[in-house]
Design an enzyme around this catalytic site. Sequence first.
Site, PDB file in Angstrom:
ATOM      1  N   GLY A  73      44.032  38.274  31.169  1.00 37.02           N
ATOM      2  CA  GLY A  73      43.635  39.635  30.861  1.00 37.02           C
ATOM      3  C   GLY A  73      43.936  40.617  31.973  1.00 37.02           C
ATOM      4  N   ASP A  74      44.505  40.118  33.055  1.00 34.50           N
ATOM      5  CA  ASP A  74      44.827  40.959  34.206  1.00 34.50           C
ATOM      6  C   ASP A  74      45.769  42.097  33.814  1.00 34.50           C
ATOM      7  OD1 ASP A  74      45.395  41.975  36.688  1.00 34.50           O
ATOM      8  OD2 ASP A  74      46.632  40.286  37.329  1.00 34.50           O
ATOM      9  N   LEU A  75      45.436  43.293  34.261  1.00 31.02           N
ATOM     10  CA  LEU A  75      46.288  44.450  33.987  1.00 31.02           C
ATOM     11  C   LEU A  75      47.719  44.195  34.455  1.00 31.02           C
ATOM     12  CD1 LEU A  75      46.483  47.486  33.118  1.00 31.02           C
ATOM     13  CD2 LEU A  75      46.057  48.027  35.511  1.00 31.02           C
TER      14      LEU A  75
ATOM     15  N   VAL B  78      49.259  41.489  34.473  1.00 28.97           N
ATOM     16  CA  VAL B  78      49.912  40.571  33.550  1.00 28.97           C
ATOM     17  C   VAL B  78      50.216  41.254  32.228  1.00 28.97           C
ATOM     18  CG1 VAL B  78      49.635  38.444  32.232  1.00 28.97           C
ATOM     19  CG2 VAL B  78      48.845  38.548  34.599  1.00 28.97           C
TER      20      VAL B  78
ATOM     21  N   TYR C 291      55.072  38.329  40.238  1.00 30.00           N
ATOM     22  CA  TYR C 291      54.619  39.435  41.075  1.00 30.00           C
ATOM     23  C   TYR C 291      55.565  39.667  42.249  1.00 30.00           C
ATOM     24  CZ  TYR C 291      50.140  39.726  38.628  1.00 30.00           C
ATOM     25  OH  TYR C 291      49.156  39.901  37.685  1.00 30.00           O
TER      26      TYR C 291
END
Length: 317
Positions: free
Chosen positions: A265-267, A269, A308
């Site tokens: 749910g990471d922004l 990602v 990243y």
Amino acid sequence: MSNLSPPAPNTMSNYQFTLVPTPPYSLDLTAIRFARFKDEIVDRVQPKQYQRLLSVGERFVLATVTDGGSITKPQLHVELQGSRKSNLEHPECAAQLRHILCTDLDLKPFYRLARTDEVLAPLIAPARGLKLPASPTVFESLVMAVLSQQVNLNFAYSIKRELVETFGERQTIAGETYYAFPRPERFAEENAEDMRRFRLSGAKAATLVRLGQAFAAGTLHEEELRRLPDEEVVERLIQIKGIGRWSAEIALLRGLARVDAFPGGDLGVVKYVAQGLLGKEEKATEADMRAFAERWRPYRGLALVYCYAELLRRSSG
DNA sequence: ACCCAGGCATTGG
DNA sequence: CCAATGCATGGG
């Protein structure tokens, strides 16, 4: 650092040894994440060098790690400086550094998987030897996760600096001041309402105090967490109010260096990885990203680190 | 003024 | 199970 400084007082001891990471390994690539924000005062990164004031029991030891090898024949020179004490603490320091710098991870199986993966394949060559840098403790990674919730990271890291300057032990060596990350006990004894002076919401301030109390009281225990499988760690951590799934998975990745941890749910990602690397038009959903990442098992977290790194290369040239 | 930034807990369908 | 909302602050 000046070499004109007076010799260390005789209360200091000095110890050196060599760490040999599993090749391939690049200290510069692995430690660069620690230097992403300016004024970082806990993890100090320079070309071919990493420095940190480590907590060892009740004491503090400055570790200076210098890369004296190559990516295929890595060799890390370690110098420890601290109060005089038996050499018993050297194995503990070495263990911490091996964890922080992820020296023992074998990248080969991950590279084998990446070779046949459309997204990962082009990301490997420019980042060969990049491993998974970690905080020394789950506590620290959770604190950083809480600070990073829903705010821009420059803001989060400026608060980190203030917390470290306020609650972290410091030591001056050769005219330079080094800071250790605060221990849980320091947060545990704080009043949540007072903690809001660090520009924190009431909820975040209270969560930091709860985290300090949980680790200080043994509700959460570093060594115990280290032995649990990924999903059980997450289940344990989200019991703490203020720690959601995202924060728990960040702690898995950044605190325990679990290579399969996946904060779906990471922004970063659902937005940046989805748009920048997977070619999605719109912001993806967490479910989309979790489904997609299945192909990266059992290295979903390591795959993210390479994603990243690629995005960072693009944005900073 | 408004929106977004590496969320979370709470509430209401 | 999903959508909407307030929270703190800073930068664009």
